[in-house]
Design a protein around this motif. Structure first.
Motif, mmCIF file in Angstrom:
data_model
loop_
_atom_site.group_PDB
_atom_site.id
_atom_site.type_symbol
_atom_site.label_atom_id
_atom_site.label_comp_id
_atom_site.label_asym_id
_atom_site.label_seq_id
_atom_site.Cartn_x
_atom_site.Cartn_y
_atom_site.Cartn_z
ATOM 1 N N ASN A 46 -51.140 2.121 -32.042
ATOM 2 C CA ASN A 46 -49.773 2.176 -31.514
ATOM 3 C C ASN A 46 -49.437 1.028 -30.580
ATOM 4 O O ASN A 46 -48.486 1.112 -29.796
ATOM 5 C CB ASN A 46 -49.531 3.500 -30.774
ATOM 6 C CG ASN A 46 -49.633 4.703 -31.688
ATOM 7 O OD1 ASN A 46 -49.245 4.634 -32.850
ATOM 8 N ND2 ASN A 46 -50.171 5.809 -31.168
ATOM 9 N N ALA A 47 -50.188 -0.052 -30.643
ATOM 10 C CA ALA A 47 -49.953 -1.164 -29.722
ATOM 11 C C ALA A 47 -48.690 -1.937 -30.045
ATOM 12 O O ALA A 47 -48.152 -2.619 -29.181
ATOM 13 C CB ALA A 47 -51.146 -2.115 -29.731
ATOM 14 N N TYR A 51 -43.182 0.706 -25.733
ATOM 15 C CA TYR A 51 -43.940 1.519 -24.784
ATOM 16 C C TYR A 51 -43.114 2.700 -24.300
ATOM 17 O O TYR A 51 -42.227 2.554 -23.473
ATOM 18 C CB TYR A 51 -44.345 0.656 -23.586
ATOM 19 C CG TYR A 51 -45.703 0.045 -23.695
ATOM 20 C CD1 TYR A 51 -46.636 0.195 -22.684
ATOM 21 C CD2 TYR A 51 -46.065 -0.690 -24.817
ATOM 22 C CE1 TYR A 51 -47.881 -0.374 -22.776
ATOM 23 C CE2 TYR A 51 -47.310 -1.256 -24.909
ATOM 24 C CZ TYR A 51 -48.219 -1.107 -23.884
ATOM 25 O OH TYR A 51 -49.453 -1.680 -23.982
ATOM 26 N N ASP A 56 -52.353 2.349 -19.972
ATOM 27 C CA ASP A 56 -53.307 2.124 -21.052
ATOM 28 C C ASP A 56 -54.084 3.398 -21.361
ATOM 29 O O ASP A 56 -54.371 4.197 -20.475
ATOM 30 C CB ASP A 56 -54.284 1.011 -20.668
ATOM 31 C CG ASP A 56 -53.617 -0.357 -20.631
ATOM 32 O OD1 ASP A 56 -52.649 -0.543 -21.389
ATOM 33 O OD2 ASP A 56 -54.066 -1.218 -19.862
ATOM 34 N N ASN A 73 -54.590 1.437 -26.887
ATOM 35 C CA ASN A 73 -53.238 0.924 -27.122
ATOM 36 C C ASN A 73 -53.025 -0.474 -26.563
ATOM 37 O O ASN A 73 -51.907 -0.981 -26.553
ATOM 38 C CB ASN A 73 -52.195 1.890 -26.529
ATOM 39 C CG ASN A 73 -52.337 2.051 -25.015
ATOM 40 O OD1 ASN A 73 -53.274 1.547 -24.410
ATOM 41 N ND2 ASN A 73 -51.393 2.758 -24.417
ATOM 42 N N SER A 74 -54.091 -1.103 -26.090
ATOM 43 C CA SER A 74 -54.031 -2.495 -25.635
ATOM 44 C C SER A 74 -55.435 -3.069 -25.670
ATOM 45 O O SER A 74 -56.424 -2.329 -25.736
ATOM 46 C CB SER A 74 -53.468 -2.591 -24.213
ATOM 47 O OG SER A 74 -54.411 -2.090 -23.281
#
Length: 758
Positions: A46-47, A51, A56, A73-74
């Protein structure tokens, strides 16, 4: 409110992150765990979506093929998840000084019975003080930086300051407007003092000029640093044009709106009163745009967050609220004109250090010049001891970061505030909607590494971390590689946790302690200093000695500890503190003897007690000299090597001598004539024997030859300064590591039994 405030930042960070693959994290594994490259897999989840949740998140599990799967996600989340597995499951880690121990992970990595999950409670984890780039990394090589960046990535740092090499951009900007090379070089400061040149505190050097070859080399180093930061999922905080300029600006622009800063720390005006181009002058925006444009061309469009401090320990020209607001408004506009996405990062130190000037009215006026709150990010630099966010009403709505300063000048005492750095940031998060990060802002990155780890890990816990469990787990990873880890080591560190690392008396000590033998000798004023350069010890001496004995006894149960680099470092460090503490009663007894008797009656006693002082320092020097991380020669050698590598084949001994002088001066006189004497003092082997022992010998000899009635501080200080000035110019000698720590400790323990009796 926090969500809306950070949305712009999150989107900016997302743009950088989504453009990256997981290659940077995979490469980290190749560097640090080369035999486990195929044991890990990484996946961004989902990166690429907008947002909805800023913080994170990661999940670590065992994949169907038996590999360790890290999802996040990062990129920073992936690195943090990897670190969680390595420390909590494989019990290995990477550290300052002793380097990576990750390669000691079991050949067959443990499988997880249940996934490990983590979520940060703040979007930003910040690292570096501007002055760290002079106190610690002034002479770092790429290898040093590569280790540092891996350390930061694994600990979840995603917002690091990236100051290296900015002089190259500045030189090009100054040349562009017609300043001469001579005007530029006489303005720039040497490597060990660049931070304060960047702050506008000092200009020039008191021994030589910064060579262009070194400026170029640092610029190339910065390119590698910034590239690696981005690969590891970090958003670099880049330099910008602050307004500080060479005095030649008035030749180039005779009508320029400039003011000269105040005299800083009693430096001669030749080296201070730095010229400041007012942001209300249109040329300020011109130079800002030139700087940022050139910088973007050099590094790419990797960040829109810029560090900019204009009043670090220097008051503005006027305290008028309208004047202050115009300063920030025009500075902000210059950044936005150069980069529409610009965010101004500023250290909040000025509101504490110059609090007499910065009244609440002036602080509010100054901050109000940045009309969009999300365009500014403030570091509450000393949150653990002197937080400013409450009195400034969370910086009047500006986003801010809760920071641990902890260490001034790279001082080396054992010290911590484990309660304040776990409980207080969590409380702040509940009480300030504009708090967006936790960070490390130490002046010097020296020892006490555990307290820095603790705050970065607190950024992933909604409740204050249980420090008892934390310290135990930390020891398990730190001493990995030994055949076993005796219970004595855990007990020793738990005692340190509840005493040495749990200072709550901020009236006497707010930061890392300094040993009195590092201070210029005198008959008064050394013991029980308070503040952020304290000599007060706020823990029972017996607790430290008990910890020392437990660590020493642990080697009897597990001799392989003598081959463990982390243990050796810690053993030297705890011994250093024990001997430094033991110096205090010897000193007070020596001075009391001098003040209470007549010279004829007590000369023999003074000689005996004076000899005991220097003998203890000699014992300390022998311990420190067993480890390169406690060695003067390591610092001096890196300074000379930096000069040589920058100059390539035409390396000049003059440049190497300049850099060596710069390195020596910083840790001793800190200025041409001791303007900030002993501020950045160090307990290093070679420095104790060549600098501190001779100073104390001068002091002892002076007292032996002078009655208490005739004692004259000025006369003594002249003798000490004369010695110090000569020491600055001595030829550097690489003495290196001399002997085995186990043998040295055996001798020191036998000679100074009373010191090590709990």
């Amino acid at each position: 409110m926090r969500l809306s405030t950070l949305l712009v930042w999150a989107t900016t960070a997302l743009t950088v992150t989504s453009a990256q693959s997981v290659r940077g994290i995979q490469d980290l594994v190749k560097r640090r765990l080369p035999h486990h490259v195929d044991c890990f897999s990484f996946s961004l989840v989902n990166a690429t979506q907008p947002y909805e949740q800023i913080n994170d998140q990661y999940t670590v599990s065992t994949a169907s093929n038996g590999t360790v799967l890290v999802e996040g996600n990062s990129l920073s989340a992936l690195a943090s998840g990897l670190h969680r597995y390595l420390t909590d499951v494989a019990h290995v880690d990477i550290y300052w000084f002793i380097g990576s121990r990750l390669h000691l992970a079991p050949a067959r990595l443990p499988m997880l019975s249940a996934p490990l999950e983590g979520a940060s409670i703040v979007p930003w984890r910040y690292h570096f003080n501007t002055v760290t780039f002079s106190y610690t990394s002034a002479f770092w090589t790429w290898e040093d930086w590569e280790s540092q960046l891996d350390w930061m990535a694994l600990r979840g740092v995603n917002l690091p300051l990236a100051w290296v090499g900015q002089e190259k951009i500045l030189v090009e900007v100054f040349r562009e407007i017609g300043l001469t090379d001579d005007e530029i070089l006489t303005y720039l400061s040497g490597p060990a003092f660049q931070a304060w040149n960047r702050f506008g505190n000092i200009q020039g050097s008191w021994e030589g000029d910064l060579p262009f070859s070194w400026i170029d080399a640092q610029f190339e180093l910065q390119k590698r640093i910034v590239k690696r930061m981005v690969e590891l999922g970090m958003t670099p905080v880049l330099p910008s044009f602050t307004g500080f300029v060479p005095r030649g600006i008035e030749r180039v622009f005779p009508d320029a709106m400039v003011v000269n800063g105040s005299r800083w720390n009693d430096f001669p005006t030749t080296y201070t009163n730095v010229t400041f181009l007012e942001p209300t002058d249109s040329r300020f925006a011109q130079l800002q745009k030139s700087f940022i444009t050139k910088q973007t061309a050099a590094y790419g469009n990797v960040s829109s967050i810029y560090t900019l401090d204009q009043y670090n320990e220097n008051d503005p020209y006027s305290g008028d609220p309208d004047y202050l607001r115009n300063i920030t408004y025009n500075t902000w506009k210059s950044l936005k004109d150069a980069d529409p996405a610009a965010i101004w990062l500023m250290q909040g130190w000025l509101f504490y250090s110059n609090s007499d000037f910065w009244t609440d009215t002036r602080v509010e006026a100054f901050l109000s010049g940045v009309e969009e709150d999300q365009d500014m990010l403030i570091l509450d630099l000393f949150s653990e001891s002197a937080p400013q966010w409450q009195r400034t009403k969370s910086y009047y709505g500006k986003p801010w970061i809760w920071c641990q300063l902890h260490d001034y000048g790279g001082n080396m005492g054992l010290y911590g505030q484990v309660e304040n750095i776990t409980v207080n940031p969590i409380e702040a998060l509940s009480n300030s909607s504009s708090l967006v990060g936790f960070g490390l802002t130490m002046e010097g990155q020296e020892g006490n590494e555990i307290v820095y780890d603790l705050l970065l890990d607190q950024a992933w816990s909604k409740t204050p971390i249980n420090t008892k469990d934390y310290f135990r787990d930390w020891v398990s990873s730190r001493y990995a590689g030994s055949k076993s880890i005796p219970e004595e080591t855990y007990t020793a560190w738990d005692i340190l946790r509840t005493t040495v690392y749990n200072n709550t008396n901020l009236t006497s000590a707010t930061a890392v302690t300094k040993s009195i033998f590092e201070l210029s000798p005198n008959i008064s004023g050394l013991v029980n200093r308070s503040g952020h350069h304290p000599t007060t010890i706020n823990y029972p001496q017996a607790a430290l000695i008990q910890s020392w004995n437990l660590l020493y006894d642990a080697t009897k149960a597990e001799p392989s500890l003598w081959d463990n680099q982390a243990f050796l470092y810690d053993m030297v460090d705890v011994t250093r503190q024990a001997l430094a503490n033991a110096f205090v009663p010897l000193y007070t007894d020596f001075v009391s003897t001098y003040l209470s008797g007549t010279k004829s009656q007590d000369e023999h006693t003074l000689i005996t007690k004076g000899h005991k002082l220097t003998s203890l320092l000699s014992a300390l020097d022998s311990v420190l000299s067993t480890n390169k991380h406690f060695s003067l020669s390591t610092w001096l050698s890196s300074s000379r090597s930096s000069a040589s590598s920058a100059s390539a084949s035409n390396a000049s001994s003059t440049t190497a001598d300049f850099f060596s002088y710069d390195a020596r001066n910083q840790i001793t006189l800190w200025g041409p004539n001791g303007e900030i004497n002993d501020y950045a003092s160090k307990s290093w082997g070679g420095l104790v024997s060549s600098y501190y022992i001779p100073r104390w010998s001068i002091f002892i000899d002076y007292l032996k030859s002078t009655s208490a009635v005739a004692y004259n501080t000025t006369a003594l200080n002249e003798k000490l300064l004369d010695f110090s000035l000569k020491w600055q110019m001595e030829e550097s000698k690489d003495v290196g590591v001399k002997v085995d720590l186990q043998d040295v400790l055996g001798r020191v323990h036998a000679e100074w039994k009373d010191v090590f009796m709990a």
